[in-house]
Design an enzyme around this catalytic site. Structure first.
Site, mmCIF file in Angstrom:
data_model
loop_
_atom_site.group_PDB
_atom_site.id
_atom_site.type_symbol
_atom_site.label_atom_id
_atom_site.label_comp_id
_atom_site.label_asym_id
_atom_site.label_seq_id
_atom_site.Cartn_x
_atom_site.Cartn_y
_atom_site.Cartn_z
ATOM 1 C CG HIS A 48 -7.714 69.943 -68.357
ATOM 2 N ND1 HIS A 48 -7.943 69.337 -67.244
ATOM 3 C CD2 HIS A 48 -8.869 70.719 -68.754
ATOM 4 C CE1 HIS A 48 -9.178 69.358 -67.192
ATOM 5 N NE2 HIS A 48 -9.806 70.042 -67.803
ATOM 6 N N GLY B 128 -10.565 73.798 -64.413
ATOM 7 C CA GLY B 128 -9.739 73.585 -63.669
ATOM 8 C C GLY B 128 -9.768 72.008 -63.161
ATOM 9 N NE ARG C 64 -18.705 65.928 -64.900
ATOM 10 C CZ ARG C 64 -19.432 66.900 -64.234
ATOM 11 N NH1 ARG C 64 -19.927 66.385 -63.189
ATOM 12 N NH2 ARG C 64 -19.923 67.850 -64.987
HETATM 13 P P1 AMP Z 1 -13.296 71.139 -68.681
HETATM 14 O O1 AMP Z 1 -12.428 71.819 -67.746
HETATM 15 O O2 AMP Z 1 -13.873 69.845 -68.231
HETATM 16 O O3 AMP Z 1 -14.180 72.031 -69.044
HETATM 17 O O4 AMP Z 1 -12.497 71.014 -70.043
HETATM 18 C C1 AMP Z 1 -11.511 71.860 -70.747
HETATM 19 C C2 AMP Z 1 -11.074 71.448 -72.190
HETATM 20 O O5 AMP Z 1 -10.591 70.054 -71.982
HETATM 21 C C3 AMP Z 1 -12.548 71.032 -72.803
HETATM 22 O O6 AMP Z 1 -12.077 71.505 -74.343
HETATM 23 C C4 AMP Z 1 -12.506 69.572 -72.901
HETATM 24 O O7 AMP Z 1 -13.005 68.799 -73.931
HETATM 25 C C5 AMP Z 1 -10.963 69.284 -72.722
HETATM 26 N N1 AMP Z 1 -10.791 68.107 -72.035
HETATM 27 C C6 AMP Z 1 -11.495 67.226 -70.962
HETATM 28 N N2 AMP Z 1 -10.956 66.164 -70.913
HETATM 29 C C7 AMP Z 1 -10.016 65.887 -71.938
HETATM 30 C C8 AMP Z 1 -9.242 64.708 -72.366
HETATM 31 N N3 AMP Z 1 -9.315 63.468 -71.528
HETATM 32 N N4 AMP Z 1 -8.464 64.691 -73.329
HETATM 33 C C9 AMP Z 1 -8.480 65.865 -74.149
HETATM 34 N N5 AMP Z 1 -9.153 66.920 -74.003
HETATM 35 C C10 AMP Z 1 -9.888 67.073 -72.832
#
Ligand code: AMP
Length: 275
Positions: free
Chosen positions: A33, A27, A183
């Site tokens: 995302h 989220g 973050r």
């Molecule tokens: P998270 O919500 O942080 O668990 O991320 C969910 C997915 O989004 C994971 O596969 C991450 O690698 C991807 N993700 C997070 N930040 C980015 C970004 N800046 N660019 C591309 N994918 C991302």
């Protein structure tokens, strides 16, 4: 778009549907995302996004508690992207606490986030396995931003014979170069100007590696530059894209990875390149 909270309801719904492209998230969605969502859409499959802040992949309670939760805004963004299903289970349903799905990570002790966040990838694998068992997607879409996570998840799915194709998406960045991350909203105002430095230093490695006598000399130089500017560095390292270990002399496809704290906020980033 359908928002589903229960595993059984989800089961009934996806049974009648076509192949699924699945995007797991925690989220607080940003354009990174949404790039994954767009990749999923391009496949012309049923697009399913999960939103679940997975407690067992956090290393401390304060980090878990302070993780930004913005479900209402997230749902608005996903609706605009024409997502088919958003799965928002609760902790009890995912039944993660004390019930790890184990996968031997010993072969993958790269000394990166695995070393600095003990138990983190066990927590990631545990939740990915659960989601894949429930959803049975044909495609799993993940970001290169979490490079080691992508590597380990691919290995896990392969070794456990999940019939799932993992597709990766390049890191989405702010104009400053800072990798988008949930973050980032926790970065203190006084640190906002130096946050883009992480990517600048990775770019420096990519551009200057050939001029340096060794990998370790440029790694040390970059780590010290970051420290001088107020970062607390966990690692700056150049690895093989194929193994994520220190590259052998004939490996050409490399990736530089960095993890560092800016105040209390831990940021990671990476850059791929060929020599
Ligand atoms: P998270 O919500 O942080 O668990 O991320 C969910 C997915 O989004 C994971 O596969 C991450 O690698 C991807 N993700 C997070 N930040 C980015 C970004 N800046 N660019 C591309 N994918 C991302």
């Amino acid at each position: 778009m359908k928002t589903i909270k229960g595993i059984h309801e989800l089961g009934k719904f996806i049974l009648q549907k076509k192949e699924i492209a699945f995007i797991p998230t925690m989220g607080n969605l940003h354009d990174g995302h949404l790039a994954l969502v767009r990749k999923a859409r391009s496949l012309n499959k049923l697009v399913l996004v999960s939103i679940f802040v997975n407690e067992i992949q956090f290393n401390n309670a304060a980090d878990y508690n302070s993780y930004p939760r913005t479900l209402k805004e997230d749902l608005i963004k996903l609706r605009k992207e024409n997502v088919d299903i958003v799965f928002v289970p609760n902790k009890k349903q995912m039944n993660t606490i004390n019930n790890f799905i184990t996968f031997d990570l010993k072969k993958m002790q790269h000394g990166l986030c695995d070393k600095n966040r003990p138990g983190h990838f066990e927590g990631v694998i545990s939740i990915i396995a659960r989601f894949c068992n429930i959803i049975r997607p044909s495609y799993l879409i993940m970001g290169k931003k979490d490079y080691q996570q992508l590597f380990i998840v691919k290995k896990f799915l392969n070794e456990f014979c999940y019939p799932i194709k993992v597709l990766s998406v390049n890191t989405k960045r702010e104009q400053s170069g800072l990798a988008m991350s949930s973050r980032n909203s926790l970065i203190a105002k006084k640190h906002l100007l130096i946050a883009p430095m992480l990517y600048q230093q990775l770019t420096y490695i990519k551009t200057n590696l050939k001029k340096m006598s060794s990998l370790s000399s440029i790694e040390k130089k970059v780590a010290s530059e970051l420290e001088k500017n107020g970062w607390k560095v966990e690692y700056v390292t150049i690895r093989s894209q194929k193994t994520l270990f220190i590259p052998t002399c004939n490996e050409r496809k490399l990736v530089a990875l960095v993890a560092a704290y800016l105040g209390k906020v831990r940021l990671i980033d990476n850059i791929e390149f060929c020599i």
